[in-house]
Design an enzyme around this catalytic site. Structure first.
Site, PDB file in Angstrom:
ATOM      1  CB  VAL A   1      39.119  36.734  41.253  1.00  0.00           C
ATOM      2  CG1 VAL A   1      38.970  37.812  40.188  1.00  0.00           C
ATOM      3  CG2 VAL A   1      40.182  37.143  42.265  1.00  0.00           C
TER       4      VAL A   1
ATOM      5  CG  ASP B   1      36.670  25.949  39.838  1.00  0.00           C
ATOM      6  OD1 ASP B   1      37.226  24.882  40.155  1.00  0.00           O
ATOM      7  OD2 ASP B   1      36.920  27.043  40.387  1.00  0.00           O
TER       8      ASP B   1
ATOM      9  CB  VAL C   1      42.456  39.917  35.813  1.00  0.00           C
ATOM     10  CG1 VAL C   1      42.101  41.144  35.017  1.00  0.00           C
ATOM     11  CG2 VAL C   1      41.220  39.174  36.274  1.00  0.00           C
ATOM     12  CB  ALA C   2      44.070  34.302  36.000  1.00  0.00           C
ATOM     13  NE  ARG C   3      50.237  35.052  39.035  1.00  0.00           N
ATOM     14  CZ  ARG C   3      49.621  36.029  39.684  1.00  0.00           C
ATOM     15  NH1 ARG C   3      48.764  36.821  39.070  1.00  0.00           N
ATOM     16  NH2 ARG C   3      49.894  36.251  40.963  1.00  0.00           N
TER      17      ARG C   3
ATOM     18  CD  GLU D   1      53.019  39.859  34.986  1.00  0.00           C
ATOM     19  OE1 GLU D   1      53.267  40.311  36.120  1.00  0.00           O
ATOM     20  OE2 GLU D   1      51.904  39.436  34.655  1.00  0.00           O
TER      21      GLU D   1
ATOM     22  CG  HIS E   1      50.277  41.840  37.548  1.00  0.00           C
ATOM     23  ND1 HIS E   1      51.043  40.703  37.582  1.00  0.00           N
ATOM     24  CD2 HIS E   1      49.268  41.603  38.427  1.00  0.00           C
ATOM     25  CE1 HIS E   1      50.528  39.835  38.439  1.00  0.00           C
ATOM     26  NE2 HIS E   1      49.442  40.363  38.966  1.00  0.00           N
ATOM     27  CG  LEU E   2      47.679  48.386  36.511  1.00  0.00           C
ATOM     28  CD1 LEU E   2      47.035  49.576  35.790  1.00  0.00           C
ATOM     29  CD2 LEU E   2      48.641  48.883  37.585  1.00  0.00           C
TER      30      LEU E   2
HETATM   31  N1  LIG Z   1      45.756  40.452  38.119  1.00  0.00           N
HETATM   32  C1  LIG Z   1      45.868  40.540  39.424  1.00  0.00           C
HETATM   33  O1  LIG Z   1      46.414  41.482  39.950  1.00  0.00           O
HETATM   34  C2  LIG Z   1      45.287  39.472  40.271  1.00  0.00           C
HETATM   35  C3  LIG Z   1      44.710  39.779  41.501  1.00  0.00           C
HETATM   36  C4  LIG Z   1      44.185  38.751  42.266  1.00  0.00           C
HETATM   37  C5  LIG Z   1      44.259  37.464  41.818  1.00  0.00           C
HETATM   38  N2  LIG Z   1      44.870  37.186  40.652  1.00  0.00           N
HETATM   39  C6  LIG Z   1      44.972  35.833  40.147  1.00  0.00           C
HETATM   40  O2  LIG Z   1      43.667  35.376  39.870  1.00  0.00           O
HETATM   41  C7  LIG Z   1      43.603  33.984  40.033  1.00  0.00           C
HETATM   42  C8  LIG Z   1      42.415  33.632  40.912  1.00  0.00           C
HETATM   43  O3  LIG Z   1      42.544  34.202  42.180  1.00  0.00           O
HETATM   44  P1  LIG Z   1      41.487  33.819  43.324  1.00  0.00           P
HETATM   45  O4  LIG Z   1      41.781  34.664  44.476  1.00  0.00           O
HETATM   46  O5  LIG Z   1      40.139  33.809  42.759  1.00  0.00           O
HETATM   47  O6  LIG Z   1      41.950  32.335  43.622  1.00  0.00           O
HETATM   48  P2  LIG Z   1      41.025  31.157  44.112  1.00  0.00           P
HETATM   49  O7  LIG Z   1      41.946  30.105  44.591  1.00  0.00           O
HETATM   50  O8  LIG Z   1      39.998  31.660  45.042  1.00  0.00           O
HETATM   51  O9  LIG Z   1      40.297  30.657  42.792  1.00  0.00           O
HETATM   52  C9  LIG Z   1      40.919  29.899  41.813  1.00  0.00           C
HETATM   53  C10 LIG Z   1      39.902  28.902  41.302  1.00  0.00           C
HETATM   54  O10 LIG Z   1      40.443  28.264  40.182  1.00  0.00           O
HETATM   55  C11 LIG Z   1      40.003  26.936  40.210  1.00  0.00           C
HETATM   56  N3  LIG Z   1      40.795  26.084  39.368  1.00  0.00           N
HETATM   57  C12 LIG Z   1      41.921  25.392  39.671  1.00  0.00           C
HETATM   58  N4  LIG Z   1      42.325  24.694  38.599  1.00  0.00           N
HETATM   59  C13 LIG Z   1      41.440  24.943  37.605  1.00  0.00           C
HETATM   60  C14 LIG Z   1      41.323  24.506  36.261  1.00  0.00           C
HETATM   61  N5  LIG Z   1      42.206  23.665  35.732  1.00  0.00           N
HETATM   62  N6  LIG Z   1      40.292  24.962  35.543  1.00  0.00           N
HETATM   63  C15 LIG Z   1      39.395  25.807  36.071  1.00  0.00           C
HETATM   64  N7  LIG Z   1      39.446  26.247  37.345  1.00  0.00           N
HETATM   65  C16 LIG Z   1      40.470  25.823  38.091  1.00  0.00           C
HETATM   66  C17 LIG Z   1      40.061  26.570  41.673  1.00  0.00           C
HETATM   67  O11 LIG Z   1      39.208  25.472  41.953  1.00  0.00           O
HETATM   68  C18 LIG Z   1      39.567  27.832  42.335  1.00  0.00           C
HETATM   69  O12 LIG Z   1      38.183  27.783  42.564  1.00  0.00           O
HETATM   70  C19 LIG Z   1      44.949  33.591  40.607  1.00  0.00           C
HETATM   71  O13 LIG Z   1      45.781  33.153  39.560  1.00  0.00           O
HETATM   72  C20 LIG Z   1      45.494  34.862  41.149  1.00  0.00           C
HETATM   73  O14 LIG Z   1      46.885  34.843  41.206  1.00  0.00           O
HETATM   74  C21 LIG Z   1      45.375  38.165  39.861  1.00  0.00           C
HETATM   75  O1  LIG Z   2      48.029  37.170  42.697  1.00  0.00           O
HETATM   76  C1  LIG Z   2      47.798  38.306  43.063  1.00  0.00           C
HETATM   77  O2  LIG Z   2      47.466  38.597  44.216  1.00  0.00           O
HETATM   78  C2  LIG Z   2      47.838  39.395  42.056  1.00  0.00           C
HETATM   79  O3  LIG Z   2      48.357  38.964  40.874  1.00  0.00           O
HETATM   80  C3  LIG Z   2      48.469  40.627  42.547  1.00  0.00           C
HETATM   81  O4  LIG Z   2      49.838  40.637  42.317  1.00  0.00           O
HETATM   82  P1  LIG Z   2      50.681  41.894  42.818  1.00  0.00           P
HETATM   83  O5  LIG Z   2      50.745  41.783  44.294  1.00  0.00           O
HETATM   84  O6  LIG Z   2      52.012  41.771  42.193  1.00  0.00           O
HETATM   85  O7  LIG Z   2      49.926  43.103  42.406  1.00  0.00           O
END
Ligand SMILES: NC(=O)c1ccc[n+]([C@@H]2O[C@H](COP(=O)([O-])OP(=O)(O)OC[C@H]3O[C@@H](n4cnc5c(N)ncnc54)[C@H](O)[C@@H]3O)[C@@H](O)[C@H]2O)c1
Ligand SMILES: O=C(O)[C@H](O)COP(=O)(O)O
Length: 620
Positions: free
Chosen positions: A228, A247, A306-308, A337, A356-357
């Site tokens: 992301v 990262d 948009v992470a956690r 949440e 959480h969209l």
């Molecule tokens: N809001 C949503 O609906 C939504 C949707 C998709 C993903 N997410 C969240 O977004 C985040 C990223 O998803 P992704 O698919 O890119 O995951 P990903 O695993 O591809 O990327 C995460 C990155 O974070 C890095 N990382 C780990 N520890 C770290 C630290 N201490 N400092 C900085 N970077 C660090 C990792 O090296 C990795 O490159 C996750 O928490 C995921 O749950 C949220």
């Molecule tokens: O980590 C994820 O993939 C996102 O946060 C999406 O979560 P959700 O499936 O509850 O929309």
């Protein structure tokens, strides 16, 4: 003799609608590996036994059919998959073609625990807590948890591993959606879209109040340069922003390729105008944005998450917003949440929120649903998932090549443990692989797991598989070490021989002790069939498909005939016999493969043959 193919061991087709499977229909106490019965159709065996077995590199999944007495055999014998949160229709269709699907949303933790012992797989999004209690309540039936999305912080991975439950996720299908949502929040926050929308709907026209800030030329720090984060960076570059990223694990060349500079945490937070969070929630990242780190940021910084939610100390963020250190925040995720209705953070005038969209686009939800449905069905079907979160990934080609050795490994483990005298207590097991391949050209994780399974499964109440094998050995206080010996044989085969050695134990069959006082057995694969080739210091050659009798005796004429006739008189069919001796008329070991377990009297008669010094029956 049955042919053991890679497919039958590791990737048996357990499509419940298929009628041409070669997978055995039940788990017998003496066979943990596929007894390949090409003529038995899966459906027929289901209806007979009301149970079925799924066997793969991850172990054996046994699911009892319902005992409701209904005639709907297909319904009874299909696996059951519980979907506890809304999943795209296309994914449900994939699941329904394979399993009984129970879509029960909004379950309380108690309701989930109640249902879980009746399901083989559970599919969740971020809203279901898959806690240790859930695994405990499943009583071993739950074999796969599918997370329809990326973040697996709502699944107790340690507990899943302990219970041998595979966790798979769908890590790619919502990446773009999350990145787009990040950009949407960034832009709308900068231009007060949400606030001015609410103001107009309240009948106001406040053009001077909602003057925004421009993005072009501003520095955006992307925290977490994964899937992301890098997509956000790519898009933000298109908006004319200068992108830096932090990262610790991201390769610098991937960042460079996107024109992004990887910087330290300190530099990222102190120089950025906008900070966008994209790291997972882990013990290290929990509340990494707190009073101290907000204090180091540029005054007027803007934050997007948009992470956690848990990566931010939310109370500290409220303080930073109140003091003006943080000018604005745009948040899609929250520590709890949904957050409490009176949350100061959610209600803050300078905060834009969405529930959480990030992953919630039609496209992403369909993609995620298909991705997770295929992963879960694949896992139940015997395939090793490419998105397994808690199992070592063994590439498909390695898997297929190692298939016959997987059978050998488990059988050697099973034989070795039966040679240990009761009360000895195993402390360490050494596995020696002889192979013509280079030292680093042999992935032994699967073989090691199967040896551990062979050793411990007969003496424990748990299923052991690739997920929990190492954990199980560790938990039992047994050290597993491996040694690779490069030998001069054909590199066409990955492994020449596999030796299992158990040190510091007594053996119930002294002939199995090697010169250096360890129980030692060795095997190899011949024509796709596992063979026992060495017991202690004696070379033998007997296929290890069925059970074995080992006898130690003085080498002399007529021994094979005498033992063979005792077994024949008792109607015990001998499949193989092999004698290994240390010299003519010296000590010898006779290994006898038998199709049936001889009764006690028969074994006693064998033991009473004067030249036989000791014997042991080994159940496979
Ligand atoms: N809001 C949503 O609906 C939504 C949707 C998709 C993903 N997410 C969240 O977004 C985040 C990223 O998803 P992704 O698919 O890119 O995951 P990903 O695993 O591809 O990327 C995460 C990155 O974070 C890095 N990382 C780990 N520890 C770290 C630290 N201490 N400092 C900085 N970077 C660090 C990792 O090296 C990795 O490159 C996750 O928490 C995921 O749950 C949220
Ligand atoms: O980590 C994820 O993939 C996102 O946060 C999406 O979560 P959700 O499936 O509850 O929309």
């Amino acid at each position: 003799m049955a042919t053991i193919s890679a497919k039958s061991i590791l990737v048996p087709k357990i499509s419940s609608s298929s009628s041409n499977s070669n997978v055995s229909s039940s788990r017998s106490s003496s066979s943990f590996l596929p007894s390949v019965k090409p003529t038995i159709s899966l459906k027929a065996s289901y209806s007979k036994s009301r149970s079925f077995v799924i066997k793969n590199g991850l172990g054996t999944v046994e699911t009892k059919g319902s005992s409701s007495g209904t005639n709907d055999v297909t319904k009874e014998t299909k696996p059951t998959i519980l979907v506890s949160e809304k999943l795209g229709e296309a994914g449900i269709e994939v699941l329904e073609s394979f399993a009984n699907v129970d879509c029960s949303y909004n379950l309380t933790p108690e309701e989930l625990c109640k249902k879980i012992s009746n399901v083989d797989a559970l599919i969740v999004r971020s809203g279901t807590k898959v806690s240790r209690q859930v695994f405990e309540a499943s009583k071993g039936r739950l074999k796969v948890v599918g997370r329809a999305g990326v973040g697996i912080d709502n699944v107790d991975l340690q507990a899943a591993t302990e219970f041998g439950c595979l966790v798979v996720n769908a890590p790619t299908a919502n990446t773009v959606a999350a990145a787009e949502h990040g950009i949407a929040l960034l832009s709308s926050m900068a231009r007060n879209v949400a606030q001015s929308d609410a103001s107009m709907k309240a009948g106001k026209w406040e053009r001077n109040k909602y003057v925004g800030v421009s993005l072009v030329g501003k520095t955006l720090a992307v925290m977490g340069f994964g899937k992301v984060g890098s997509e956000v960076a790519r898009r933000a570059k298109g908006l004319g922003m200068h992108i830096i990223a932090h990262d610790p694990y991201a390769p610098a060349d991937r960042a460079r390729a996107l024109g992004v500079e990887l910087v330290s945490f300190e530099k990222a937070i102190t120089t950025a105008d906008f900070i966008s969070l994209h790291m997972p929630l882990t013990p290290t990242t929990s509340k990494v944005f707190n009073d101290e780190t907000f204090g180091k940021m540029k005054k007027g910084v803007r934050i997007i998450n948009v992470a956690r939610g848990g990566v931010i100390d939310e109370d500290a963020l409220v303080r930073a917003l109140d003091s003006g250190v943080v000018a604005q925040a745009a948040l899609d995720v929250f520590t709890v949440e949904p957050p409490p209705q009176d949350s100061k953070l959610v209600q803050h005038a300078n905060v834009t929120v969405t529930p959480h969209l990030g992953a919630s686009t039609k496209e992403a939800q369909e993609g995620v649903a298909i991705e997770i449905a295929e992963a879960v069905v694949g896992a139940l079907n015997g395939e090793l998932s490419a998105t397994a979160v808690n199992a070592p990934m063994v590439p498909a080609e390695v898997l297929s090549e190692l298939a016959p050795y997987v059978v050998l490994a488990e059988k050697l483990g099973k034989l070795a443990v039966q040679l240990v005298a009761g009360g000895s207590g195993i402390k360490s097991v050494k596995v020696v692989y002889k192979s013509a391949r280079d030292r680093d050209d042999l992935d032994t994780r699967l073989l090691r797991a199967m040896i551990i399974k062979g050793i411990f499964e007969p003496i424990s109440s748990n299923f052991i598989n690739l997920v929990n094998a190492d954990y199980t050995a560790k938990e039992k206080g047994v050290r597993i070490s491996e040694e690779r010996i490069v030998v001069d044989s054909s590199p066409e085969f990955p492994v020449d021989t596999v030796q299992v050695r158990i040190a510091n134990v007594e053996s119930k069959f002294a002939g199995a002790m090697s010169d250096n006082g360890e129980i030692c057995i060795e095997g190899k694969v011949k024509g796709g069939v596992p063979h026992l080739t060495c017991v202690g210091s004696f070379s033998v050659d007997v296929s290890i498909e069925e059970s074995l009798i080992l006898c130690k005796q003085v080498d002399q004429p007529g021994m094979i005939g005498r033992v063979g006739s005792i077994l024949g008189q008792r109607n015990v069919n001998v499949s193989f016999m092999s004698v290994g001796r240390i010299g003519v008329r010296k000590q010898a070991i006779m290994a006898i493969g038998v199709d049936e377990e001889p009764d006690k009297d028969t074994l006693k008669q064998i033991g009473d043959v004067p030249a036989i010094e000791e014997f042991v029956f080994l159940d496979l």
